[in-house]
Each structure stands twice: as structure tokens, then as C-alpha cells.
Design a protein around this motif. Structure first.
Motif, mmCIF file in Angstrom:
data_model
loop_
_atom_site.group_PDB
_atom_site.id
_atom_site.type_symbol
_atom_site.label_atom_id
_atom_site.label_comp_id
_atom_site.label_asym_id
_atom_site.label_seq_id
_atom_site.Cartn_x
_atom_site.Cartn_y
_atom_site.Cartn_z
ATOM 1 N N ILE A 122 -13.603 -7.376 -19.611
ATOM 2 C CA ILE A 122 -12.882 -6.714 -20.705
ATOM 3 C C ILE A 122 -11.386 -6.952 -20.508
ATOM 4 N N PRO A 123 -10.671 -7.339 -21.571
ATOM 5 C CA PRO A 123 -9.235 -7.617 -21.420
ATOM 6 C C PRO A 123 -8.452 -6.403 -20.944
ATOM 7 N N ARG A 124 -7.295 -6.670 -20.343
ATOM 8 C CA ARG A 124 -6.454 -5.569 -19.862
ATOM 9 C C ARG A 124 -6.082 -4.641 -21.013
ATOM 10 N N GLU A 125 -5.782 -5.177 -22.179
ATOM 11 C CA GLU A 125 -5.535 -4.379 -23.369
ATOM 12 C C GLU A 125 -6.677 -4.619 -24.351
ATOM 13 N N PHE A 126 -7.304 -3.557 -24.802
ATOM 14 C CA PHE A 126 -8.441 -3.697 -25.696
ATOM 15 C C PHE A 126 -8.419 -2.605 -26.756
ATOM 16 N N ILE A 127 -9.201 -2.826 -27.807
ATOM 17 C CA ILE A 127 -9.284 -1.892 -28.925
ATOM 18 C C ILE A 127 -10.482 -0.962 -28.736
ATOM 19 N N SER A 128 -10.253 0.331 -28.949
ATOM 20 C CA SER A 128 -11.370 1.271 -28.983
ATOM 21 C C SER A 128 -11.062 2.360 -30.013
ATOM 22 N N PHE A 129 -11.982 3.308 -30.133
ATOM 23 C CA PHE A 129 -11.823 4.349 -31.158
ATOM 24 C C PHE A 129 -11.533 5.680 -30.492
ATOM 25 N N GLN A 130 -10.585 6.405 -31.061
ATOM 26 C CA GLN A 130 -10.159 7.682 -30.519
ATOM 27 C C GLN A 130 -10.384 8.788 -31.551
ATOM 28 N N TRP A 131 -10.907 9.921 -31.072
ATOM 29 C CA TRP A 131 -11.043 11.074 -31.970
ATOM 30 C C TRP A 131 -11.113 12.329 -31.106
ATOM 31 N N HIS A 132 -9.958 12.752 -30.615
ATOM 32 C CA HIS A 132 -9.964 13.909 -29.710
ATOM 33 C C HIS A 132 -8.680 14.706 -29.859
ATOM 34 N N ASN A 133 -8.826 16.015 -29.695
ATOM 35 C CA ASN A 133 -7.694 16.927 -29.606
ATOM 36 C C ASN A 133 -7.480 17.375 -28.162
ATOM 37 N N ASP A 134 -8.567 17.498 -27.408
ATOM 38 C CA ASP A 134 -8.500 17.909 -26.003
ATOM 39 C C ASP A 134 -8.286 16.679 -25.121
ATOM 40 N N SER A 135 -7.894 16.909 -23.880
ATOM 41 C CA SER A 135 -7.709 15.796 -22.950
ATOM 42 C C SER A 135 -7.964 16.264 -21.524
ATOM 43 N N PHE A 136 -8.338 15.315 -20.673
ATOM 44 C CA PHE A 136 -8.612 15.657 -19.278
ATOM 45 C C PHE A 136 -7.550 15.097 -18.348
ATOM 46 N N GLU A 137 -7.407 15.761 -17.209
ATOM 47 C CA GLU A 137 -6.631 15.210 -16.101
ATOM 48 C C GLU A 137 -7.613 14.625 -15.096
#
Length: 238
Positions: A129-144
């Protein structure tokens, strides 16, 4: 057997289901929100936990999450191959002691760029997988990233995009499993995004081929790491 845990009726396996069926991988999808019991971890080879509109802290409203968290904890303890997606990644992080923030300032929506860290470029989940790649995001929360975890990917808006814990547990914030129907459905969930649903879908369709190439590679890597023979859809022997 591969187990997929679906936490929300509107957050299905999407393109993952198509890939798994095409590879003839033995798979079971469980819906704990519908009171379906999770199998013993010892009976599975790998688990994928999907996302959901709820948050990791919403156990009073969604008590089934307590059982899902216990299941994840046992997967880690048994070193059963595990992949958590969005809510699934947040549940993994919380189970391991990481902080998950509700309605964090790092929320994202849309088909966006993700960047691998140096560790991510070396991680077998992201092989090819390339160092920079496209994906889909749909979140309000986030993890550490929990203590002992390794940060594997970041984005411009959200530092924690993927991490690994131990040898075989991964969590992602991004969604590699969506398809057009899912994007269209999610975009119409709220008054905030519904007016822009067509734009979200059109942008996804424009980048869909590149997105799917990455998604297929990531899932294929995970299945191989879990011990499945991708060539014939069986599990490798000891």
C-alpha cells in the motif's frame, strides 16, 4: 473461521463481504445489537469488528458493547488476529487503556488522504500500500494510541488513523469497507451532512477505483496474517 462483528444495522461489511465471498473464506457475521451471541474466541481464527453510530462510552444505551469489549480483550490475550474499523478501532484502543474522545476536534467526513508512518510502511498489514493512500472517513470520535501500541498511519485532521498492538491486533480510524450504498446512506444520517450527500457520493465514486485497490490489499494482507490461504480460501494448517 473469520468472524465479523456488525455493531449497527446501517454499518455492514460492504466491500469486505464481496471480497471474502470471492475468496471463499469461511466467515460468519454476528449482530450483537440484535441479541446474537458472540462465539467463544477459541473457536475462531480471526475477527473484524466494524463501526457504528454509537460511541465506546455508550454502554448504557447499547449494553451489547460490554460483551464486544470483553470479546476484544480476549482476542488480544489469545493473540487472535484482530482488525477493528472506526468504532472497532476505538473499542480496541479503549480496551487496551487508550483514551477515546467523543465529539473530538479531530472528526473527519469524506474520501480523504491517509499517510503511513515509518512504522506503518514496514507493517505487514500495509504491505503493498502506498505511503499516501485514499480511504473513507466518517467519525466524530477519535482514539489515542494505547501504551505499548505503535502508530501506523495519520491524516491531516486526525493523528490516530491506525495502530498495531502486539503481533496481530490492528485498529483503524478510517473505513476500508464502504461501498457506494454505504456512503450514500451515511451521508443522509444528519441534517448537517444530508444537504451534501450527492457531493460526498460523487467524490467517493471519482476515487473509488483507487480506494478499492487499497481496501482489497489491506483486507487480503489481514487474512494472510490471520493464517488463511488466499489462493483457495482455506485456513493454513499448523
Amino acid at each position: 473461521m473469520l468472524l465479523i462483528i456488525q455493531n449497527d444495522p446501517e454499518v455492514p461489511p460492504g466491500n469486505f463481504d464481496d471480497i471474502i465471498r470471492g475468496l471463499n473464506i469461511p466467515c460468519r457475521i454476528v449482530h450483537p445489537y440484535n441479541s446474537e451471541a458472540l462465539p467463544p474466541v477459541k473457536e475462531i481464527s480471526a475477527a473484524i469488528v466494524l463501526g457504528g453510530a454509537m460511541g465506546v462510552h455508550d454502554t448504557a444505551k447499547h449494553p451489547f458493547l460490554v460483551g464486544v469489549k470483553a470479546f476484544i480483550r480476549e482476542c488480544v490475550e489469545r493473540e487472535t488476529a484482530f482488525l477493528g474499523v472506526c468504532l472497532g478501532g476505538q473499542l480496541l484502543a479503549e480496551t487496551l487503556g487508550g483514551r477515546v474522545t467523543a465529539n473530538s476536534p479531530y472528526g473527519e467526513k469524506g474520501t480523504l488522504c491517509v499517510t503511513l508512518t515509518a512504522a506503518g510502511e514496514e507493517d505487514p498489514l500495509f504491505a503493498g500500500i502506498p505511503r499516501e493512500f485514499i480511504s473513507f472517513q466518517w467519525h466524530n470520535d477519535s482514539f489515542e494510541i494505547p501504551a505499548g501500541g505503535t502508530l501506523l498511519a495519520t491524516s491531516a485532521a486526525c493523528t490516530g488513523q491506525a495502530f498495531r498492538f502486539g503481533a496481530c491486533a490492528w485498529g483503524t480510524q478510517f473505513h476500508p469497507e464502504v461501498d457506494r450504498a454505504i456512503v450514500d446512506c451515511w451521508a443522509r444520517w444528519t441534517e448537517e451532512t444530508a444537504p451534501h450527500a450527492e457531493r460526498f457520493l460523487a467524490d467517493f465514486v471519482l476515487k473509488e477505483q483507487t480506494y478499492l485497490e487499497v481496501s482489497h490489499r489491506l483486507l487480503g494482507n489481514f487474512l494472510k496474517l490471520a493464517g488463511f490461504d488466499i489462493g483457495n480460501g482455506t485456513e493454513k494448517g499448523p
